[in-house]
Enzyme design. Structure first.
Site, PDB file in Angstrom:
ATOM      1  N   GLN A 192      -8.538  -6.948 -10.683  1.00 15.28           N
ATOM      2  CA  GLN A 192      -9.200  -5.735 -10.161  1.00 15.28           C
ATOM      3  C   GLN A 192      -8.715  -4.491 -10.916  1.00 15.28           C
ATOM      4  O   GLN A 192      -9.507  -3.610 -11.273  1.00 15.28           O
ATOM      5  CB  GLN A 192      -8.893  -5.602  -8.669  1.00 15.28           C
ATOM      6  CG  GLN A 192      -9.311  -4.284  -8.063  1.00 15.28           C
ATOM      7  CD  GLN A 192      -9.086  -4.275  -6.553  1.00 15.28           C
ATOM      8  OE1 GLN A 192      -9.883  -4.801  -5.809  1.00 15.28           O
ATOM      9  NE2 GLN A 192      -7.979  -3.689  -6.117  1.00 15.28           N
ATOM     10  N   SER A 199      -2.730  -7.845   3.173  1.00 21.05           N
ATOM     11  CA  SER A 199      -3.288  -7.715   4.524  1.00 21.05           C
ATOM     12  C   SER A 199      -3.696  -9.084   5.059  1.00 21.05           C
ATOM     13  O   SER A 199      -3.636  -9.344   6.253  1.00 21.05           O
ATOM     14  CB  SER A 199      -4.498  -6.789   4.508  1.00 21.05           C
ATOM     15  OG  SER A 199      -4.155  -5.561   3.909  1.00 21.05           O
ATOM     16  N   GLY A 257      -2.696  -1.563  -7.148  1.00 21.32           N
ATOM     17  CA  GLY A 257      -1.603  -2.515  -7.241  1.00 21.32           C
ATOM     18  C   GLY A 257      -1.855  -3.581  -8.296  1.00 21.32           C
ATOM     19  O   GLY A 257      -2.977  -4.053  -8.466  1.00 21.32           O
ATOM     20  N   HIS A 283       0.839  -1.204   0.000  1.00 16.73           N
ATOM     21  CA  HIS A 283       0.000   0.000   0.000  1.00 16.73           C
ATOM     22  C   HIS A 283       0.876   1.258   0.000  1.00 16.73           C
ATOM     23  O   HIS A 283       0.596   2.230  -0.722  1.00 16.73           O
ATOM     24  CB  HIS A 283      -0.867   0.059   1.263  1.00 16.73           C
ATOM     25  CG  HIS A 283      -1.826  -1.084   1.429  1.00 16.73           C
ATOM     26  ND1 HIS A 283      -1.700  -2.018   2.424  1.00 16.73           N
ATOM     27  CD2 HIS A 283      -2.933  -1.431   0.727  1.00 16.73           C
ATOM     28  CE1 HIS A 283      -2.702  -2.887   2.348  1.00 16.73           C
ATOM     29  NE2 HIS A 283      -3.462  -2.560   1.323  1.00 16.73           N
TER      30      HIS A 283
HETATM   31  P1  AMP Z   1      -6.491  -3.785  -0.326  1.00 12.31           P
HETATM   32  O1  AMP Z   1      -6.309  -2.998   0.919  1.00 12.31           O
HETATM   33  O2  AMP Z   1      -6.046  -5.203  -0.207  1.00 12.31           O
HETATM   34  O3  AMP Z   1      -7.867  -3.632  -0.921  1.00 12.31           O
HETATM   35  O4  AMP Z   1      -5.499  -3.155  -1.377  1.00 12.31           O
HETATM   36  C1  AMP Z   1      -5.506  -1.785  -1.664  1.00 12.31           C
HETATM   37  C2  AMP Z   1      -4.617  -1.524  -2.836  1.00 12.31           C
HETATM   38  O5  AMP Z   1      -3.289  -1.924  -2.531  1.00 12.31           O
HETATM   39  C3  AMP Z   1      -5.040  -2.288  -4.088  1.00 12.31           C
HETATM   40  O6  AMP Z   1      -4.852  -1.457  -5.217  1.00 12.31           O
HETATM   41  C4  AMP Z   1      -4.073  -3.435  -4.090  1.00 12.31           C
HETATM   42  O7  AMP Z   1      -3.832  -3.971  -5.385  1.00 12.31           O
HETATM   43  C5  AMP Z   1      -2.824  -2.772  -3.548  1.00 12.31           C
HETATM   44  N1  AMP Z   1      -1.892  -3.770  -3.012  1.00 12.31           N
HETATM   45  C6  AMP Z   1      -2.173  -4.739  -2.119  1.00 12.31           C
HETATM   46  N2  AMP Z   1      -1.079  -5.507  -1.901  1.00 12.31           N
HETATM   47  C7  AMP Z   1      -0.105  -5.006  -2.694  1.00 12.31           C
HETATM   48  C8  AMP Z   1       1.259  -5.381  -2.947  1.00 12.31           C
HETATM   49  N3  AMP Z   1       1.828  -6.421  -2.335  1.00 12.31           N
HETATM   50  N4  AMP Z   1       1.965  -4.640  -3.818  1.00 12.31           N
HETATM   51  C9  AMP Z   1       1.404  -3.578  -4.459  1.00 12.31           C
HETATM   52  N5  AMP Z   1       0.127  -3.187  -4.268  1.00 12.31           N
HETATM   53  C10 AMP Z   1      -0.615  -3.898  -3.405  1.00 12.31           C
END
Ligand code: AMP
Length: 279
Positions: A154, A187, A148, A38
């Site tokens: 997504q 997460s 990400g 993030h």
């Molecule tokens: P989330 O909180 O899991 O919904 O993720 C929020 C954003 O962070 C989304 O755009 C995810 O794709 C991105 N994200 C989650 N994990 C990673 C990672 N390991 N590397 C890069 N972006 C990430």
């Protein structure tokens, strides 16, 4: 500490000031429990924009079971502390009624892209994502949004959404950040037991091997069988998919004859892990 706003009225007032000053606004939508993945998006937003909003909202509409929603980690205070060293101007943590007011009846649904991979295994998930992302885009009035590649499907869905609905926002994809042992940061990794955490990097190892096999001319269907048996031997549960797909429309490929991505979703001791790599 970075300022936390909880209502769309406060957010709109802040963004209006920025826009009057001619600032370019970026948004990083998240569900919190922030990690380096993030934070890398926040850094990218800080480089491209004058102002950065990080949103934290555990979106009930994108969960498939009440238990999954219940168990999802919530660490708001830690998240705010972590963001202090990053170019975030505001953390928007909307109260649920700011996103889904009484009588909310709209569903944003994208066909095609959402019917495969995670969409096939998590009914309604991408409708939930698309609906909340649309709301976050319109509430923040951001010029750019950072997502990400970790959630590759997504990212493609959100790009399609922004293009189809003429949302005045540029959707930027950023590379997946990994632990030293190759496990993609997530997460949900917080939900892994110590024993499962040790096994988890095997997913990335198996995917890298399969990608190498594909580069050397192997067929996805042959290589998938080998990958599945390695994952099962390492103690993984159900392999929902481990597929070679075209980057643009996510159609199935046997060989990487056009820009392709290897994507996987597997279960490990009750935790669903997803990952994807370029081939
Ligand atoms: P989330 O909180 O899991 O919904 O993720 C929020 C954003 O962070 C989304 O755009 C995810 O794709 C991105 N994200 C989650 N994990 C990673 C990672 N390991 N590397 C890069 N972006 C990430």
């Amino acid at each position: 500490m970075v300022e936390i706003l909880r209502t769309k009225a406060e957010l709109r007032a802040r963004v209006a000031e920025w826009k009057t000053a001619g600032d370019r606004v970026g948004v990083v939508p998240t569900m919190g429990a922030l990690h380096q993945g993030h934070l890398s998006l926040v850094s990218a937003a800080g480089e491209a924009c004058d102002r950065v909003i990080v949103t934290i909202f555990v979106n009930p509409k994108q969960f498939n079971t009440p238990e999954d929603l219940e168990n999802y980690p919530r660490t708001e205070e830690d998240d705010a502390r972590k963001l202090a060293g990053y170019p975030a101007d505001v953390i928007y943590v909307p109260d649920p009624d700011q996103i889904y007011p009484d009588g909310f009846a709209t569903n944003v649904s994208i066909s095609g892209l959402t019917e495969v991979l995670c969409g096939a295994h998590r009914p309604g998930h991408f409708d939930g994502v698309a609906t909340v992302v649309t709301k976050l885009f319109t509430q923040t009035c951001a010029d750019m949004a950072f997502f990400g590649e970790k959630d590759f499907q997504q990212l493609q869905v959100v790009k399609r959404l922004a293009a189809d609905l003429d949302l005045m926002i540029e959707v930027v994809g950023c590379p997946t950040i990994r632990e030293e042992d190759g496990l993609a940061m997530s997460s949900r990794n917080l939900l892994l037991s110590d024993r499962s955490r040790i096994k988890a990097p095997v997913l990335n190892e198996v995917m890298e091997e399969m990608a190498e096999g594909l580069r050397q001319g192997g067929q996805a269907s042959d290589l998938r069988a080998k990958a599945e048996s390695r994952l099962n031997a390492a103690g993984f549960g159900e392999v929902e998919y481990i597929d070679l797909r075209a980057c643009d429309d996510l159609s199935v490929l046997e060989t990487p004859e056009r820009p392709a991505r290897l994507l996987a979703a597997v279960w490990l001791a009750g935790v669903r892990l997803i990952d994807n790599i370029a081939v």
